[in-house]
Design a protein around this motif. Structure first.
Motif, short mmCIF file in Angstrom:
data_model
loop_
_atom_site.label_atom_id
_atom_site.label_comp_id
_atom_site.label_asym_id
_atom_site.label_seq_id
_atom_site.Cartn_x
_atom_site.Cartn_y
_atom_site.Cartn_z
N ASN A 52 38.72 37.91 -10.97
CA ASN A 52 38.46 36.56 -10.07
C ASN A 52 37.68 35.63 -10.69
O ASN A 52 36.54 35.89 -11.36
N ARG A 53 37.99 34.25 -10.70
CA ARG A 53 37.18 33.26 -11.41
C ARG A 53 35.84 33.47 -10.45
O ARG A 53 35.31 33.80 -9.47
N GLY A 54 34.66 33.63 -11.22
CA GLY A 54 33.24 33.84 -10.81
C GLY A 54 32.99 35.45 -10.86
O GLY A 54 31.64 35.42 -10.65
N GLN A 55 33.63 36.16 -11.18
CA GLN A 55 33.45 37.43 -11.07
C GLN A 55 32.51 37.94 -12.31
O GLN A 55 32.98 37.31 -13.54
N GLY A 91 27.10 46.56 -22.53
CA GLY A 91 25.89 46.45 -21.62
C GLY A 91 25.77 45.10 -21.11
O GLY A 91 25.08 44.94 -20.11
N SER A 92 26.15 44.04 -21.70
CA SER A 92 25.94 42.64 -21.39
C SER A 92 27.02 42.27 -20.26
O SER A 92 27.69 43.33 -20.11
N THR A 93 26.96 41.07 -19.65
CA THR A 93 27.93 40.55 -18.88
C THR A 93 28.23 39.28 -19.05
O THR A 93 27.69 38.59 -19.74
N VAL A 94 29.55 39.03 -18.58
CA VAL A 94 30.13 37.52 -18.81
C VAL A 94 30.80 37.43 -17.49
O VAL A 94 31.35 38.25 -16.69
N THR A 95 30.54 36.29 -17.00
CA THR A 95 31.28 35.64 -15.91
C THR A 95 32.68 35.12 -16.22
O THR A 95 32.88 34.16 -16.93
N ALA A 96 33.70 35.43 -15.50
CA ALA A 96 35.08 34.99 -15.69
C ALA A 96 35.08 33.42 -15.12
O ALA A 96 34.74 33.42 -14.08
N LEU A 97 35.32 32.65 -16.19
CA LEU A 97 35.67 31.19 -15.77
C LEU A 97 37.05 30.95 -15.16
O LEU A 97 37.10 29.65 -14.45
N ILE A 132 37.71 27.38 -26.91
CA ILE A 132 37.79 28.42 -25.76
C ILE A 132 36.29 29.02 -25.58
O ILE A 132 35.49 29.53 -26.53
N GLN A 133 36.04 28.92 -24.26
CA GLN A 133 34.68 29.30 -23.81
C GLN A 133 34.69 30.73 -23.29
O GLN A 133 35.53 31.41 -22.72
N ARG A 134 33.47 31.29 -23.69
CA ARG A 134 33.16 32.70 -23.25
C ARG A 134 33.35 32.90 -21.92
O ARG A 134 33.01 31.92 -21.11
N GLY A 135 34.34 33.70 -21.23
CA GLY A 135 34.58 33.82 -19.98
C GLY A 135 36.08 33.44 -19.66
O GLY A 135 36.48 33.50 -18.56
#
Length: 89
Positions: free
Chosen positions: A22-25, A32-38, A72-75
């Protein structure tokens, strides 16, 4: 966080969603890093884990699968709307 994406090779510029995102997830990556779905990203579709400029190569499973037709942006969701696959000549 449970495993929600697959990254097969260290040089991959995308991960594959094991389940719909989901967007924002916030997504935990294998390193171990994180990324937010855009965007909302369907199950088994790709999400960028690095920024890819227009014309930049896109890698999945350690192989070049195409190039970005726009930045294209990360996420972001990576699909036919923003990449073109390699053409066999």
């Amino acid at each position: 966080m449970r495993k929600t994406v697959i990254q097969a090779a260290d040089n991959d510029s995308v991960v594959v969603a094991v389940s719909a995102l989901n967007r924002g997830q916030e997504v935990l990556l294998p390193d171990g890093s994180t990324v937010t779905a855009l965007d909302d990203i369907p199950q088994f579709h790709k999400m960028a884990i690095v920024d890819v400029p227009t014309g930049g190569k896109v890698y999945r499973y350690g192989e070049e699968i195409g190039y970005a037709t726009q930045p294209i942006q990360r996420g972001q969701w990576v699909h036919t709307h923003n990449i073109d696959s390699l053409k066999m000549m």
